[in-house]
Scaffold this active site. Structure first.
Site, mmCIF file in Angstrom:
data_model
loop_
_atom_site.group_PDB
_atom_site.id
_atom_site.type_symbol
_atom_site.label_atom_id
_atom_site.label_comp_id
_atom_site.label_asym_id
_atom_site.label_seq_id
_atom_site.Cartn_x
_atom_site.Cartn_y
_atom_site.Cartn_z
ATOM 1 N N HIS A 33 0.838 -1.219 0.000
ATOM 2 C CA HIS A 33 0.000 0.000 0.000
ATOM 3 C C HIS A 33 0.865 1.259 0.000
ATOM 4 C CE1 HIS A 33 -3.252 -2.778 1.338
ATOM 5 N NE2 HIS A 33 -2.296 -3.270 2.097
ATOM 6 N N SER A 40 14.868 20.085 -18.500
ATOM 7 C CA SER A 40 13.756 21.003 -18.678
ATOM 8 C C SER A 40 14.255 22.229 -19.432
ATOM 9 C CB SER A 40 13.202 21.419 -17.316
ATOM 10 O OG SER A 40 12.499 22.648 -17.422
ATOM 11 N N LYS A 81 16.487 20.352 -13.523
ATOM 12 C CA LYS A 81 15.707 19.141 -13.746
ATOM 13 C C LYS A 81 16.473 18.032 -14.439
ATOM 14 C CE LYS A 81 11.964 18.442 -12.814
ATOM 15 N NZ LYS A 81 10.627 18.744 -13.303
ATOM 16 N N GLU A 110 8.884 7.169 -18.028
ATOM 17 C CA GLU A 110 7.546 7.722 -18.260
ATOM 18 C C GLU A 110 7.026 7.326 -19.643
ATOM 19 O OE1 GLU A 110 7.390 11.789 -15.676
ATOM 20 O OE2 GLU A 110 8.764 11.755 -17.346
#
Ligand code: ARG
Length: 469
Positions: free
Chosen positions: A162, A283, A289, A296
């Protein structure tokens, strides 16, 4: 590109040529040209089959084989020829080229056969080869896990359920958990390939061929293990494509889970994994970044794979027995899903191998005492307390610890003994991170010994796979 005046393959009974837009709409050459190598192999097997059945002379067969070689060579070197072809599909493309080269002899090759059995056969050949490439890519993926597990055999990490702290595990155990999933994927891919390994050739349009063809010999020549048992089923059946697509969707699911884990682990809040520059992007605005785009995109592209399976399932669901033109819609989802999944596995394998792990952060997080609550209960169980009671006692210990802003391993013994007289001084050496991991020594558990054994088994399986090739 203009529509054919009178389609050479089937135009005889038509008074007018097809509408130009409709012809563009119904053609499959744009994508089924990918089947050309299988089409040519099939044509060779068919020519030899016709010769054996005395439907072609030795000389005619030789002429056809030679012309097929020439078509193959030109296709390899003359991209324009393929791009500019007005063929309806890959079968039509070769037939037109053959007749252009040989005239009436070329026109004999289609004796006793149908594109319905041809496309089913060639699509099966494609799936078999795709499955082989996917198996190789999966082996590379599993190897990346094995290498990382070997290099991080003893690093503890917090195990979660969880997404909450549960029990400590080893990083190597987490790595091999993912490896197991991809091992099952490799089996599923091989099962799909075995399902595809049945040759429809000789099924005709639906009823079987009217000529005495040696189906087994043609199947053998094309590398199939068996011939199909029922001609009607053989031209209707796309189970093999569905099964391959299903195997791909499960691979995508596993890649998505791995991506999700690594994206979280690479966040500042976790800090367990360090993204490799080679598989990250920056970025345009925020100079600091480093984004996990590889993971992804892998997670994101899984949607396409599920779409491909759904698309073919829905196409198949509406069909009666036998060949229907709807079946032409079977190839694009399989081609696309294979290409995507193959690239996803290859990128994932390389990105995982290049990933560094922050051992200090992992160890610090694994040392959170909350992860040891089950150990505390097991400590009481070892001293005769029934587990359900031990669970309750440790629950109270946790409440007490929270009240005092201490951890369950920091509480003084007398406080512990207020909850149960069974607690003793050895509690502090028994309830530790090291002991928690050491005790999970069942096969499949997270102890160093169990993980080492699992890793050895995995390496054996990988080794025998490489040897089998
Ligand atoms: N292009 C067709 C396909 O991909 C080949 C079979 C065509 N057969 C037919 N009867 N129209 O399925």
């Amino acid at each position: 590109m203009s529509e054919p005046k009178n389609h050479k393959m089937w135009g005889g009974r038509f008074e007018r040529a097809p509408d130009a837009n409709f012809y563009e709409f119904e053609r499959s050459w744009r994508f089924d040209r990918r089947l050309l190598p299988y089409e040519l192999a099939l044509d060779r097997a068919w020519a030899r089959g016709l010769q054996t059945a005395r439907l072609l002379t030795v000389d005619e067969c030789a002429q056809i084989l030679k012309a097929l070689d020439a078509i193959e060579n030109r296709a390899r070197t003359d991209q324009n020829w393929l791009d500019q072809s007005n063929a309806e599909d890959v079968h039509h493309f070769v037939e037109v080229a053959l007749i252009a080269a040989l005239g009436p002899t070329g026109a004999k090759l289609h004796t006793g056969r149908s594109r319905n059995e041809m496309v089913a056969t060639e699509f099966r050949m494609f799936v078999k080869e795709a499955a082989r490439a996917m198996s190789d890519a999966l082996a590379g993926m599993i190897e990346s896990f094995a290498i990382q597990a070997e290099n991080h055999l003893q690093i503890p990490m917090p195990g979660m359920t969880h997404m909450q702290h549960a029990q400590p595990i080893l990083l190597s155990h987490w790595l091999l958990a993912h490896a197991e999933a991809f091992l099952r994927d490799a089996e599923r891919v091989q099962l799909a390939a075995a399902r595809a390994d049945v040759c429809p050739l000789g099924s005709g349009a639906l009823a079987g061929s009217a000529f005495p063809l040696d189906r087994a010999a043609m199947a053998r020549e094309l590398g199939f293990a068996a011939v199909s048992a029922n001609s009607l089923d053989a031209v209707s059946d796309r189970d093999f494509a569905l099964e391959y697509l299903f195997a791909l969707t499960v691979i995508a699911t596993h890649l998505s889970r791995l991506s999700e884990d690594l994206i979280l682990y690479a966040s500042a809040e976790f800090g367990f994994a360090i993204l490799p520059d080679e598989f990250s992007t920056g970025s345009s605005l925020m100079p600091q970044k480093k984004n996990p785009d590889a993971w992804e995109l892998i997670r994101g592209k899984s949607g396409r794979i599920f779409g491909a399976l759904t698309s073919l399932l829905v196409t198949m669901k509406g069909l009666p027995s036998s060949y229907q033109r709807d079946l032409q819609e079977d190839k694009e989802p399989v081609f696309a899903a294979h290409d995507d999944a193959h690239a996803m596995v290859r990128i994932a394998a390389a990105a995982l191998l290049a990933t560094k792990f922050n051992e200090a952060k992992l160890r610090a997080a694994a040392s959170s005492p909350g992860l040891l609550a089950t150990e505390a209960a097991d400590y009481l169980v070892a001293r005769g307390i029934p587990f359900r009671e031990a669970h309750e006692i440790v629950g109270h210990v946790i409440r007490e610890a929270e009240k005092r802003s201490q951890s369950i391993t920091e509480l003084p013994l007398e406080v512990l003994r207020q909850q149960s007289a069974t607690f003793d001084a050895d509690y502090f050496s028994a309830v530790t991170l090291e002991a928690a991991i050491l005790r999970k020594s069942v096969p499949g558990g997270t102890s160093v010994e169990s993980v080492r054994a699992a890793l050895e088994k995995l390496q054996e399986r990988l080794g025998s796979r490489v040897a089998a090739r």
